[in-house]
Write a protein that holds these residues in place. Structure first.
Motif, short mmCIF file in Angstrom:
data_model
loop_
_atom_site.label_atom_id
_atom_site.label_comp_id
_atom_site.label_asym_id
_atom_site.label_seq_id
_atom_site.Cartn_x
_atom_site.Cartn_y
_atom_site.Cartn_z
N VAL A 1 -3.16 -4.52 0.15
CA VAL A 1 -3.25 -4.89 1.55
C VAL A 1 -3.71 -6.34 1.61
O VAL A 1 -4.70 -6.71 0.99
N SER A 2 -2.97 -7.17 2.34
CA SER A 2 -3.34 -8.57 2.50
C SER A 2 -4.16 -8.74 3.77
O SER A 2 -4.00 -7.98 4.73
N ALA B 1 0.85 -1.19 0.00
CA ALA B 1 0.00 0.00 0.00
C ALA B 1 0.89 1.24 0.00
O ALA B 1 2.02 1.20 0.49
N THR B 2 0.40 2.32 -0.54
CA THR B 2 1.19 3.53 -0.72
C THR B 2 1.51 4.23 0.60
O THR B 2 0.61 4.53 1.38
N VAL B 3 2.80 4.47 0.82
CA VAL B 3 3.27 5.25 1.96
C VAL B 3 3.47 6.68 1.47
O VAL B 3 4.11 6.90 0.44
N THR B 4 2.94 7.65 2.19
CA THR B 4 3.13 9.05 1.83
C THR B 4 4.07 9.71 2.83
O THR B 4 4.20 9.26 3.97
N GLY B 5 4.69 10.78 2.42
CA GLY B 5 5.64 11.52 3.25
C GLY B 5 6.83 11.91 2.40
O GLY B 5 7.04 11.36 1.31
N THR B 6 7.61 12.85 2.87
CA THR B 6 8.74 13.37 2.10
C THR B 6 10.04 12.82 2.65
O THR B 6 10.29 12.88 3.85
N THR B 7 10.88 12.29 1.75
CA THR B 7 12.19 11.79 2.15
C THR B 7 13.25 12.82 1.77
O THR B 7 12.97 13.81 1.12
N GLY B 8 14.48 12.56 2.17
CA GLY B 8 15.58 13.45 1.82
C GLY B 8 15.70 14.60 2.80
O GLY B 8 15.08 14.62 3.86
N TYR C 1 -4.81 -7.27 8.86
CA TYR C 1 -4.52 -6.63 7.58
C TYR C 1 -3.05 -6.22 7.58
O TYR C 1 -2.59 -5.57 8.53
N THR C 2 -2.30 -6.59 6.55
CA THR C 2 -0.87 -6.27 6.50
C THR C 2 -0.47 -5.75 5.13
O THR C 2 -1.13 -6.00 4.13
N THR C 3 0.65 -5.03 5.13
CA THR C 3 1.25 -4.56 3.89
C THR C 3 2.74 -4.35 4.14
O THR C 3 3.14 -4.02 5.26
N PRO C 4 3.58 -4.55 3.11
CA PRO C 4 5.02 -4.31 3.29
C PRO C 4 5.36 -2.83 3.18
O PRO C 4 4.69 -2.08 2.46
N ALA D 1 2.84 8.34 6.40
CA ALA D 1 1.48 7.84 6.64
C ALA D 1 1.15 6.72 5.66
O ALA D 1 1.69 6.66 4.56
N LEU D 2 0.25 5.84 6.11
CA LEU D 2 -0.21 4.73 5.29
C LEU D 2 -1.68 4.50 5.64
O LEU D 2 -2.03 4.40 6.82
N ASP D 3 -2.54 4.46 4.64
CA ASP D 3 -3.98 4.29 4.86
C ASP D 3 -4.38 2.88 4.44
O ASP D 3 -4.23 2.51 3.28
N PHE D 4 -4.88 2.08 5.38
CA PHE D 4 -5.33 0.72 5.07
C PHE D 4 -6.70 0.70 4.41
O PHE D 4 -7.14 -0.34 3.95
#
Length: 196
Positions: A95-96, A60-67, A106-109, A75-78
């Motif tokens: 999401v599994s 599932a999509t992780v949001t946030g700024t790196t660097g 419910y899980t996600t990598p 954040a991650l929305d299930f």
């Protein structure tokens, strides 16, 4: 002393005097067309450290700024979940779900990537612990989708080199008795350098 040795010494002496004249022509000069100036530079190298969290392989999509513009908040929305594990209800892709007689997990990598500079070691330890939330008991974390578990004390996640991508799994355990409504939980990952 031979004539060749004498000529070599004379040539080297002339060259040294010429170079000495050039070196002396530094800063303001008169009656010449060449001068030079030097700029001595200095810097203090500091250590730098960050931990990036990003979308895992087929996760599932992780949001946030790196660097260097990131603030360490991701954040991650299930999506929509339930205690029966109905797949048609999940609104978040990748999401599994595994359901059993008491609820559904419910899980996600996700990927954890430590990035650091200025340390004499090439290894960092990453641990995970619970954040503070009324729904914190629903959070799960582990090294595999089937290995997610509650995080009740700080737990070792892995040791990694700078910019090594490390896959972990996060999730929610929704009991059949869980009240309907919005749920939030936080996992806090901490990277610590292993100093020699």
């Amino acid at each position: 002393m031979t004539l060749i040795s004498t000529l070599r010494i004379a040539g080297l002496s002339t060259l040294l005097f010429a170079l000495a004249g050039i070196a002396a022509a530094q800063g303001p000069v008169a009656n010449t067309s060449t001068t030079s100036a030097e700029l001595e530079m200095s810097a203090l190298v500091e250590t730098a450290l960050q931990l990036n969290i990003s979308t895992g392989t087929s996760g599932a999509t992780v949001t946030g700024t790196t660097g260097n513009t990131g603030n360490g908040l991701f954040a991650l929305d299930f999506g929509s979940v339930n205690g029966l594990g109905f797949a048609t209800v999940r609104s978040s892709a990748n999401v599994s779900v595994v359901a059993d007689g008491t609820g559904a997990t419910y899980t996600t990598p996700i990927n954890l990537t430590p990035v650091y500079s200025g340390f004499t070691t090439e290894s960092a330890i990453i641990t995970v612990e619970e954040g503070e939330s009324a729904d914190q008991d629903l959070a799960r974390e582990g090294g595999s989708a089937g290995g997610v578990a509650p995080v009740t004390t700080p737990v070792f996640a892995f040791t990694g080199a700078s910019e090594s991508l490390n896959e972990r799994f996060v999730g929610f355990r929704i009991a059949r008795t869980e009240a309907a409504g919005a749920k939030e939980a936080t996992l806090v990952y901490t990277v610590t350098m292993t100093l020699d």
